[in-house]
Design a protein around this motif. Structure first.
Motif, PDB file in Angstrom:
ATOM      1  N   UNK A  86     -39.584  58.446  62.030  1.00  0.00           N
ATOM      2  CA  UNK A  86     -40.356  58.047  62.523  1.00  0.00           C
ATOM      3  C   UNK A  86     -40.363  56.483  61.627  1.00  0.00           C
ATOM      4  N   UNK A  87     -40.541  56.807  60.717  1.00  0.00           N
ATOM      5  CA  UNK A  87     -40.345  55.926  59.413  1.00  0.00           C
ATOM      6  C   UNK A  87     -38.906  54.757  59.490  1.00  0.00           C
ATOM      7  N   UNK A  88     -38.064  56.406  59.649  1.00  0.00           N
ATOM      8  CA  UNK A  88     -36.511  55.638  58.841  1.00  0.00           C
ATOM      9  C   UNK A  88     -36.028  55.055  59.996  1.00  0.00           C
ATOM     10  N   UNK A  89     -36.064  56.134  61.621  1.00  0.00           N
ATOM     11  CA  UNK A  89     -34.577  55.551  61.881  1.00  0.00           C
ATOM     12  C   UNK A  89     -35.074  53.709  62.401  1.00  0.00           C
ATOM     13  N   UNK A  90     -36.238  53.381  62.927  1.00  0.00           N
ATOM     14  CA  UNK A  90     -36.745  51.968  63.057  1.00  0.00           C
ATOM     15  C   UNK A  90     -36.144  51.052  62.102  1.00  0.00           C
ATOM     16  N   UNK A  91     -36.223  51.440  60.375  1.00  0.00           N
ATOM     17  CA  UNK A  91     -36.406  50.909  59.831  1.00  0.00           C
ATOM     18  C   UNK A  91     -34.745  50.383  59.362  1.00  0.00           C
ATOM     19  N   UNK A  92     -34.092  51.967  59.906  1.00  0.00           N
ATOM     20  CA  UNK A  92     -32.839  51.524  59.117  1.00  0.00           C
ATOM     21  C   UNK A  92     -32.022  50.794  61.054  1.00  0.00           C
TER      22      UNK A  92
END
Length: 155
Positions: free
Chosen positions: A26-32
């Protein structure tokens, strides 16, 4: 390098990680997505790629032929893998043939979903990521949402 640093690939985090409600995903996907959108917009990625024809007899016949060929090859590969793994067992006691079959069908469904939704075209993905092109295409968000709707109940 990126998958090791992020502890998984974009699709893995986007479908499996989000479906399992993993905080890391949930942190990685929006960052990507934010970095990809900023990069594509700043570099004008969608305008740099040749526009893809949305339809036409030539494209439809190639698309249909590719799906039929890939499906036929997939079925033959599945039969071969199942035959090879039918006698072994995994650590959890489940038959290898069943495990291979489930993994194969899951991968095939993912690949066919991307093909049918035309997300295999770089210009289609770039149109989602590049807000500055004037031709923003939100369909990738619907493909991802559909994948999550299918995946989430299994976690």
């Amino acid at each position: 390098f990126g998958t090791a640093l992020g502890n998984g690939c974009t699709s893995g985090h986007g479908l499996t990680g989000l479906a399992r409600l993993s905080l890391r995903s949930w942190v990685s996907v929006p960052t990507f997505m934010a970095v990809a959108m900023a990069t594509a917009t700043l570099l004008g990625t969608a305008t740099a790629l040749p526009p893809a024809s949305k339809s036409g007899p030539a494209l439809e016949s190639v698309h249909t032929g590719a799906i039929v060929s890939a499906s036929s090859a997939a079925i033959l590969l599945l039969l071969a893998l199942t035959a090879l793994g039918a006698h072994g067992k995994k650590d959890d006691g489940a038959p290898m043939g069943l495990k291979i079959t489930i993994e194969f069908i899951t991968g095939l469904a993912f690949g066919l979903g991307l093909t049918i939704s035309t997300m295999v075209r770089p210009s289609k993905v770039a149109s989602f990521l590049d807000f500055g092109s004037g031709a923003w295409d939100p369909s990738l968000a619907f493909v991802m949402g559909g994948g999550l709707l299918i995946t989430m109940p299994f976690f």
